[in-house]
Scaffold this motif. Structure first.
Motif, PDB file in Angstrom:
ATOM      1  N   THR A 150       0.812  -1.213   0.000  1.00  0.00           N
ATOM      2  CA  THR A 150       0.000   0.000   0.000  1.00  0.00           C
ATOM      3  C   THR A 150       0.850   1.271   0.000  1.00  0.00           C
ATOM      4  OG1 THR A 150      -1.731  -1.173   1.216  1.00  0.00           O
ATOM      5  CG2 THR A 150      -1.868   1.228   1.171  1.00  0.00           C
ATOM      6  N   ARG A 151       1.949   1.259   0.772  1.00  0.00           N
ATOM      7  CA  ARG A 151       2.759   2.474   0.898  1.00  0.00           C
ATOM      8  C   ARG A 151       4.051   2.425   0.090  1.00  0.00           C
ATOM      9  NH1 ARG A 151      -0.708   5.442   1.293  1.00  0.00           N
ATOM     10  NH2 ARG A 151       0.872   7.067   1.591  1.00  0.00           N
ATOM     11  N   GLY A 152       4.373   1.304  -0.553  1.00  0.00           N
ATOM     12  CA  GLY A 152       5.510   1.244  -1.463  1.00  0.00           C
ATOM     13  C   GLY A 152       6.871   1.083  -0.837  1.00  0.00           C
ATOM     14  N   PHE A 201      -3.444   3.697  16.348  1.00  0.00           N
ATOM     15  CA  PHE A 201      -3.770   4.905  15.580  1.00  0.00           C
ATOM     16  C   PHE A 201      -2.528   5.723  15.235  1.00  0.00           C
ATOM     17  CE2 PHE A 201      -7.908   3.876  17.327  1.00  0.00           C
ATOM     18  CZ  PHE A 201      -8.754   4.140  16.257  1.00  0.00           C
ATOM     19  N   PRO A 202      -1.690   6.116  16.220  1.00  0.00           N
ATOM     20  CA  PRO A 202      -0.495   6.883  15.838  1.00  0.00           C
ATOM     21  C   PRO A 202       0.493   6.071  15.006  1.00  0.00           C
ATOM     22  CG  PRO A 202      -0.456   6.348  18.184  1.00  0.00           C
ATOM     23  CD  PRO A 202      -1.818   6.012  17.683  1.00  0.00           C
ATOM     24  N   ALA A 203       0.584   4.756  15.251  1.00  0.00           N
ATOM     25  CA  ALA A 203       1.525   3.943  14.489  1.00  0.00           C
ATOM     26  C   ALA A 203       1.144   3.917  13.011  1.00  0.00           C
ATOM     27  CB  ALA A 203       1.570   2.519  15.051  1.00  0.00           C
ATOM     28  N   PHE A 204      -0.122   3.649  12.719  1.00  0.00           N
ATOM     29  CA  PHE A 204      -0.530   3.578  11.318  1.00  0.00           C
ATOM     30  C   PHE A 204      -0.658   4.967  10.691  1.00  0.00           C
ATOM     31  CE2 PHE A 204      -1.374  -0.837  12.157  1.00  0.00           C
ATOM     32  CZ  PHE A 204      -1.179  -1.449  10.925  1.00  0.00           C
ATOM     33  N   TRP A 205      -0.821   5.993  11.502  1.00  0.00           N
ATOM     34  CA  TRP A 205      -0.781   7.357  10.960  1.00  0.00           C
ATOM     35  C   TRP A 205       0.605   7.644  10.397  1.00  0.00           C
ATOM     36  CZ3 TRP A 205       1.967  11.836  12.309  1.00  0.00           C
ATOM     37  CH2 TRP A 205       1.516  13.014  11.709  1.00  0.00           C
ATOM     38  N   VAL A 206       1.646   7.199  11.130  1.00  0.00           N
ATOM     39  CA  VAL A 206       3.019   7.369  10.633  1.00  0.00           C
ATOM     40  C   VAL A 206       3.233   6.509   9.395  1.00  0.00           C
ATOM     41  CG1 VAL A 206       5.455   7.000  11.165  1.00  0.00           C
ATOM     42  CG2 VAL A 206       3.948   7.978  12.895  1.00  0.00           C
ATOM     43  N   TYR A 210       4.218   8.866   6.529  1.00  0.00           N
ATOM     44  CA  TYR A 210       5.672   9.020   6.517  1.00  0.00           C
ATOM     45  C   TYR A 210       6.372   7.703   6.198  1.00  0.00           C
ATOM     46  CZ  TYR A 210       4.720  13.488   8.797  1.00  0.00           C
ATOM     47  OH  TYR A 210       4.270  14.748   9.086  1.00  0.00           O
ATOM     48  N   SER A 211       5.799   6.922   5.307  1.00  0.00           N
ATOM     49  CA  SER A 211       6.417   5.640   4.966  1.00  0.00           C
ATOM     50  C   SER A 211       7.767   5.806   4.275  1.00  0.00           C
ATOM     51  CB  SER A 211       5.479   4.826   4.070  1.00  0.00           C
ATOM     52  OG  SER A 211       5.179   5.540   2.881  1.00  0.00           O
ATOM     53  N   ASP A 212       8.045   6.993   3.768  1.00  0.00           N
ATOM     54  CA  ASP A 212       9.329   7.229   3.111  1.00  0.00           C
ATOM     55  C   ASP A 212      10.418   7.609   4.113  1.00  0.00           C
ATOM     56  OD1 ASP A 212       8.014   9.580   3.729  1.00  0.00           O
ATOM     57  OD2 ASP A 212       8.888  10.706   2.049  1.00  0.00           O
TER      58      ASP A 212
END
Length: 334
Positions: A150-152, A201-206, A210-212
């Motif tokens: 999903t986030r590459g 929630f905060p973990a998956f928000w990051v 910010y997956s890069d």
């Protein structure tokens, strides 16, 4: 005792609930019981780290080269049951089990006896176990799919993130054992179960935004999975062990852990995939599911504390024997 704990964990492998229960029973010194059991959990955590390393290695080498490089490790892992069997056969039965065997006749059908005497406790423990399976499969399994597909994020990088979080967990497992020895395992388990549900929630928000940024992703996974999950995973077996008397303890805990795992662990990757798909590729439905699991587990932990304060229910009547009932230390200190 710590050495024996490691050895017993070699033989039980994935069925660590029984192995850790055995280690817990063997600790006569209640003040350090949780620390010893947490030390045994480190063996399982070591396996998680090495598994992540091996999976990462599969991506770096072709099959033949991988076989050459890691074949010895596979041989060692397969030799673990033999080593564990030897250690286990050299250790006498636990003090609790020996005393129970001397005081009362052997229960013919311990699992059936557990359902008759501990119906509420069985349900409460299965509910408390929910966050363990949901959180592990969310952070250690599904996060890999989410980050890569999903986030590459590259697969090797995602696996390295999980491996780093597992190393962090290896340090926090004995820390939470130290804390549980002093304030009570039920308090540690219940609070961290609730906190673990919230931290999704905060973990998956990051992960989503910010997956890069590799550092942010590492920190976002290390906090819930490496720090908080260590308290839930390490304290769970000791908490459940104190909830059943020795005559049915192994059977009851094995059923609670394995049966609840069908729903807590087995279905979580599929449920997580469906929730993210329904949410248009965003993780908030999944985070709500994780939060609900944490809330249920925290509530069930309070229920376990309430039931423990009443002590063990009397054994089923047997002709010529006196029923035995003894209170739990956890109910007094938790």
């Amino acid at each position: 005792m710590v050495g024996v704990a490691f050895g017993v964990q070699f033989v039980v492998g994935a069925d660590h609930d029984v192995g850790l229960n055995f280690c817990d029973d063997f600790c006569d010194f209640d003040a350090e019981r949780d620390f010893v059991v947490h030390a045994a959990v480190l063996k399982r955590q070591k396996s998680d780290v090495l598994n992540a390393q091996n999976f990462r290695g599969c991506q770096l080498f072709v099959a033949a080269d991988f076989n050459k490089r890691f074949g010895r490790h596979v041989f060692v892992f397969r030799a673990e049951p033999s080593v564990g069997s030897y250690i286990r056969s050299s250790v006498h039965e636990t003090k609790d089990f020996a005393e129970a065997k001397a005081k009362m006749p052997e229960v013919k059908y311990p699992l059936l006896d557990a359902f008759k005497r501990y119906p509420k406790m069985m349900v409460a423990c299965m509910g408390a176990r929910l966050i363990d399976g949901v959180a592990f499969n969310t952070f250690a399994v599904f996060s890999l799919s989410y980050l890569t597909q999903t986030r590459g994020l590259e697969r090797s990088s995602a696996l390295a993130v999980v491996m780093i979080a597992s190393v962090v967990m290896s340090f926090f497992i004995p820390f939470w054992g130290y804390v549980a020895d002093r304030i009570g395992k039920a308090r540690v388990f219940g609070f961290c179960a609730l906190l673990l549900g919230i931290l999704g929630f905060p973990a998956f928000w990051v992960f989503h935004n910010y997956s890069d940024n590799y550092l942010y992703v590492c920190l976002a996974l290390a906090l819930p999975f490496g720090v908080v999950y260590a308290a839930v995973f390490g304290t769970m077996s000791s908490l459940f062990s104190d909830s059943f008397d020795p005559s049915v303890r192994y059977s009851a805990i094995s059923f609670v852990y394995q049966f609840s795992g069908i729903f807590a662990a087995g279905l979580t990757p599929m449920v997580a995939t469906m929730l993210v798909a329904w949410n248009g590729g965003e993780p908030w439905y999944l985070c709500a599911y994780l939060g609900s699991a944490g809330l249920i587990s925290a509530a069930c932990t309070l229920w376990i504390r309430h039931l423990n304060r009443k002590g063990f229910p009397p054994a089923l009547p047997v002709e010529g024997e006196t029923p035995v009932s003894e209170p739990l230390m956890e109910g007094e200190s938790a």
